[in-house]
Scaffold this motif. Structure first.
Motif, PDB file in Angstrom:
ATOM      1  N   ALA A  87     -13.977  -8.495 -29.600  1.00  0.00           N
ATOM      2  CA  ALA A  87     -15.353  -8.180 -29.976  1.00  0.00           C
ATOM      3  C   ALA A  87     -15.831  -6.905 -29.297  1.00  0.00           C
ATOM      4  N   ALA A  88     -15.456  -6.718 -28.027  1.00  0.00           N
ATOM      5  CA  ALA A  88     -15.878  -5.522 -27.305  1.00  0.00           C
ATOM      6  C   ALA A  88     -15.327  -4.254 -27.954  1.00  0.00           C
ATOM      7  N   ALA A  89     -14.112  -4.344 -28.486  1.00  0.00           N
ATOM      8  CA  ALA A  89     -13.508  -3.184 -29.136  1.00  0.00           C
ATOM      9  C   ALA A  89     -14.159  -2.882 -30.482  1.00  0.00           C
ATOM     10  N   VAL A  90     -14.519  -3.946 -31.218  1.00  0.00           N
ATOM     11  CA  VAL A  90     -15.083  -3.773 -32.559  1.00  0.00           C
ATOM     12  C   VAL A  90     -16.583  -3.492 -32.512  1.00  0.00           C
ATOM     13  N   LEU A  91     -17.268  -4.033 -31.505  1.00  0.00           N
ATOM     14  CA  LEU A  91     -18.724  -3.908 -31.387  1.00  0.00           C
ATOM     15  C   LEU A  91     -19.065  -3.178 -30.090  1.00  0.00           C
ATOM     16  N   PRO A  92     -18.794  -1.876 -30.011  1.00  0.00           N
ATOM     17  CA  PRO A  92     -18.940  -1.153 -28.739  1.00  0.00           C
ATOM     18  C   PRO A  92     -20.373  -1.096 -28.228  1.00  0.00           C
ATOM     19  N   ASN A  93     -21.368  -1.301 -29.082  1.00  0.00           N
ATOM     20  CA  ASN A  93     -22.755  -1.251 -28.645  1.00  0.00           C
ATOM     21  C   ASN A  93     -23.306  -2.613 -28.233  1.00  0.00           C
ATOM     22  N   ALA A  94     -22.495  -3.639 -28.350  1.00  0.00           N
ATOM     23  CA  ALA A  94     -22.936  -4.978 -27.979  1.00  0.00           C
ATOM     24  C   ALA A  94     -22.561  -5.275 -26.529  1.00  0.00           C
ATOM     25  N   ASP A  95     -23.331  -6.137 -25.909  1.00  0.00           N
ATOM     26  CA  ASP A  95     -23.041  -6.623 -24.562  1.00  0.00           C
ATOM     27  C   ASP A  95     -22.160  -7.859 -24.715  1.00  0.00           C
ATOM     28  N   VAL A  96     -20.905  -7.779 -24.301  1.00  0.00           N
ATOM     29  CA  VAL A  96     -19.913  -8.824 -24.587  1.00  0.00           C
ATOM     30  C   VAL A  96     -19.388  -9.419 -23.288  1.00  0.00           C
ATOM     31  N   ARG A  97     -19.441 -10.747 -23.195  1.00  0.00           N
ATOM     32  CA  ARG A  97     -18.866 -11.458 -22.051  1.00  0.00           C
ATOM     33  C   ARG A  97     -18.192 -12.737 -22.547  1.00  0.00           C
ATOM     34  N   ALA A  98     -17.408 -13.321 -21.654  1.00  0.00           N
ATOM     35  CA  ALA A  98     -16.825 -14.638 -21.880  1.00  0.00           C
ATOM     36  C   ALA A  98     -17.317 -15.574 -20.790  1.00  0.00           C
ATOM     37  N   VAL A  99     -17.468 -16.841 -21.128  1.00  0.00           N
ATOM     38  CA  VAL A  99     -17.893 -17.820 -20.127  1.00  0.00           C
ATOM     39  C   VAL A  99     -16.933 -17.808 -18.942  1.00  0.00           C
ATOM     40  N   ASP A 100     -15.655 -17.589 -19.208  1.00  0.00           N
ATOM     41  CA  ASP A 100     -14.677 -17.585 -18.130  1.00  0.00           C
ATOM     42  C   ASP A 100     -14.803 -16.383 -17.203  1.00  0.00           C
ATOM     43  N   ASP A 101     -15.702 -15.433 -17.510  1.00  0.00           N
ATOM     44  CA  ASP A 101     -15.991 -14.338 -16.586  1.00  0.00           C
ATOM     45  C   ASP A 101     -16.857 -14.805 -15.421  1.00  0.00           C
ATOM     46  N   PHE A 102     -17.490 -15.968 -15.561  1.00  0.00           N
ATOM     47  CA  PHE A 102     -18.481 -16.432 -14.598  1.00  0.00           C
ATOM     48  C   PHE A 102     -17.922 -17.555 -13.732  1.00  0.00           C
ATOM     49  N   ARG A 103     -18.551 -17.745 -12.583  1.00  0.00           N
ATOM     50  CA  ARG A 103     -18.114 -18.792 -11.657  1.00  0.00           C
ATOM     51  C   ARG A 103     -18.851 -20.106 -11.875  1.00  0.00           C
ATOM     52  N   THR A 104     -20.042 -20.029 -12.507  1.00  0.00           N
ATOM     53  CA  THR A 104     -20.837 -21.230 -12.735  1.00  0.00           C
ATOM     54  C   THR A 104     -21.543 -21.129 -14.077  1.00  0.00           C
ATOM     55  N   ILE A 105     -21.924 -22.285 -14.625  1.00  0.00           N
ATOM     56  CA  ILE A 105     -22.737 -22.306 -15.843  1.00  0.00           C
ATOM     57  C   ILE A 105     -24.098 -21.660 -15.565  1.00  0.00           C
ATOM     58  N   GLY A 106     -24.608 -21.864 -14.358  1.00  0.00           N
ATOM     59  CA  GLY A 106     -25.867 -21.207 -13.991  1.00  0.00           C
ATOM     60  C   GLY A 106     -25.772 -19.707 -14.081  1.00  0.00           C
ATOM     61  N   GLY A 107     -24.625 -19.140 -13.725  1.00  0.00           N
ATOM     62  CA  GLY A 107     -24.436 -17.701 -13.835  1.00  0.00           C
ATOM     63  C   GLY A 107     -24.464 -17.227 -15.277  1.00  0.00           C
ATOM     64  N   VAL A 108     -23.883 -18.020 -16.180  1.00  0.00           N
ATOM     65  CA  VAL A 108     -23.920 -17.667 -17.600  1.00  0.00           C
ATOM     66  C   VAL A 108     -25.356 -17.720 -18.108  1.00  0.00           C
ATOM     67  N   ARG A 109     -26.096 -18.755 -17.737  1.00  0.00           N
ATOM     68  CA  ARG A 109     -27.487 -18.882 -18.165  1.00  0.00           C
ATOM     69  C   ARG A 109     -28.316 -17.694 -17.678  1.00  0.00           C
ATOM     70  N   ALA A 110     -28.089 -17.289 -16.432  1.00  0.00           N
ATOM     71  CA  ALA A 110     -28.844 -16.159 -15.881  1.00  0.00           C
ATOM     72  C   ALA A 110     -28.533 -14.873 -16.640  1.00  0.00           C
ATOM     73  N   TRP A 111     -27.257 -14.699 -16.993  1.00  0.00           N
ATOM     74  CA  TRP A 111     -26.880 -13.497 -17.767  1.00  0.00           C
ATOM     75  C   TRP A 111     -27.552 -13.510 -19.132  1.00  0.00           C
ATOM     76  N   LEU A 112     -27.533 -14.651 -19.801  1.00  0.00           N
ATOM     77  CA  LEU A 112     -28.185 -14.747 -21.110  1.00  0.00           C
ATOM     78  C   LEU A 112     -29.689 -14.478 -20.992  1.00  0.00           C
ATOM     79  N   ALA A 113     -30.304 -15.003 -19.961  1.00  0.00           N
ATOM     80  CA  ALA A 113     -31.750 -14.808 -19.784  1.00  0.00           C
ATOM     81  C   ALA A 113     -32.112 -13.362 -19.537  1.00  0.00           C
ATOM     82  N   SER A 114     -31.173 -12.593 -19.016  1.00  0.00           N
ATOM     83  CA  SER A 114     -31.450 -11.180 -18.706  1.00  0.00           C
ATOM     84  C   SER A 114     -31.250 -10.261 -19.895  1.00  0.00           C
ATOM     85  N   ARG A 115     -30.731 -10.782 -21.000  1.00  0.00           N
ATOM     86  CA  ARG A 115     -30.474  -9.912 -22.153  1.00  0.00           C
ATOM     87  C   ARG A 115     -31.779  -9.545 -22.840  1.00  0.00           C
TER      88      ARG A 115
END
Length: 306
Positions: free
Chosen positions: A278-306
């Protein structure tokens, strides 16, 4: 933010697949539903099952769909924003239909079980998938004909998945490397998904789909069958059933997400292969994977900051 959730296919499940979710209350109902189908709690299964069982077709499909459903439940206990788009890669599309609210978690996992059993019954005992990167599609099609394989998935950036018997896919990979492929190797998927070798699985899986009540999706559900949005599930069930024996074009799904203005992409996992594509095809999008994070709380915080 226009969010797209991507549900991963099998092959990347491992001992740590559910580590982020083991103590998250919102995921417990999905994990309990998976326990009914799998026969053991998925966290325990991943920690203790032999490697062969961890990567077996049926178990692998159940684990990967459970991971996506449980992660979505953990991240969005009150439901994802209504304008969220969701798409799935291979068996991940089953998870996408569940995340979008077409089926309950229990029904989704029961259907995955039936899908996998139908595929195992239709396929051969030494079937598998392999991948190749760096050759044009015409060359891949020629090699597939030579070695009695078939294209299973068309990904972006000249990345293809092919299916066949183990000897055939290994010979295919050797020939692809000799012909100049950047990489080619067998995958830890022991079924020739999305190829004509599984034609016998289509009818029983279609019958299971037809027998399961389906609601209209509450999110923007995308199907790999034509890379289109599913509005009325009853009109898309036949395509979902045919997918087990027909090639899917994931590259078109990513293009369709871009056309719909996606600005944020999150792969639910396991793995981050879809995020990389997705990062290669959508270069203007902010792309992450859940496995990039150490906790579910970290994923939630990232989503909230978008």
């Amino acid at each position: 933010m226009t969010l797209a959730l991507l549900c991963s296919g099998q092959g990347r499940q491992d001992r740590t697949t559910f580590d982020l979710l083991a103590e998250v209350p919102a995921a417990e109902a999905v994990l309990a539903a998976a326990t009914v189908v799998l026969g053991v709690h998925p966290v325990e299964f991943c920690r203790t099952a032999p490697d062969d069982a961890l990567h077996a077709n049926r178990e692998g499909q159940i684990l990967c769909v459970t991971r996506a459903l449980a992660t979505a439940a953990a991240l969005f206990p009150e439901g994802a924003p209504a304008d969220t788009l969701v798409a799935g890669y291979s068996v991940g599309e089953m998870a996408a239909w569940g995340v979008a609210g077409v089926w309950s978690a229990a029904d989704t996992l029961a259907l995955v079980d039936q899908r996998a059993r139908a595929m195992d019954a239709a396929g051969g005992p030494d079937d598998q998938l392999a991948y190749v990167r760096g050759l044009p599609r015409a060359a891949i099609e020629d090699l597939a004909r030579r070695f009695d394989c078939a294209i299973a998935i068309v990904n972006p950036d000249q990345l293809f998945v092919v299916g066949g018997t183990r000897p055939a896919t290994e010979a295919f990979c050797a020939a692809a490397l000799a012909q100049g492929a950047a990489r080619a190797a067998p995958m830890a998927v022991r079924v020739a998904s999305h190829t004509p070798r599984l034609a016998g699985a289509v009818a029983p899986f279609a019958a299971a789909l037809e027998a399961t009540p389906a609601a209209r999706p509450t999110l923007g559900l995308m199907t790999a069958s034509g890379a289109r949005r599913v509005i009325n599930p009853s009109q898309a069930l036949a395509g979902l059933a045919r997918q087990v024996a027909e090639a899917i074009v994931w590259a078109d799904v990513l293009d369709a997400l871009g056309e719909r203005g996606v600005t944020t992409v999150l792969e639910l996992g396991p793995g981050r292969a879809l995020a990389d594509m997705a990062a290669a095809v959508l270069p203007n999008a902010d792309v992450r994977a859940v496995d990039d994070f150490r906790t579910i709380g970290g994923v939630r915080a990232w989503l909230a900051s978008r």
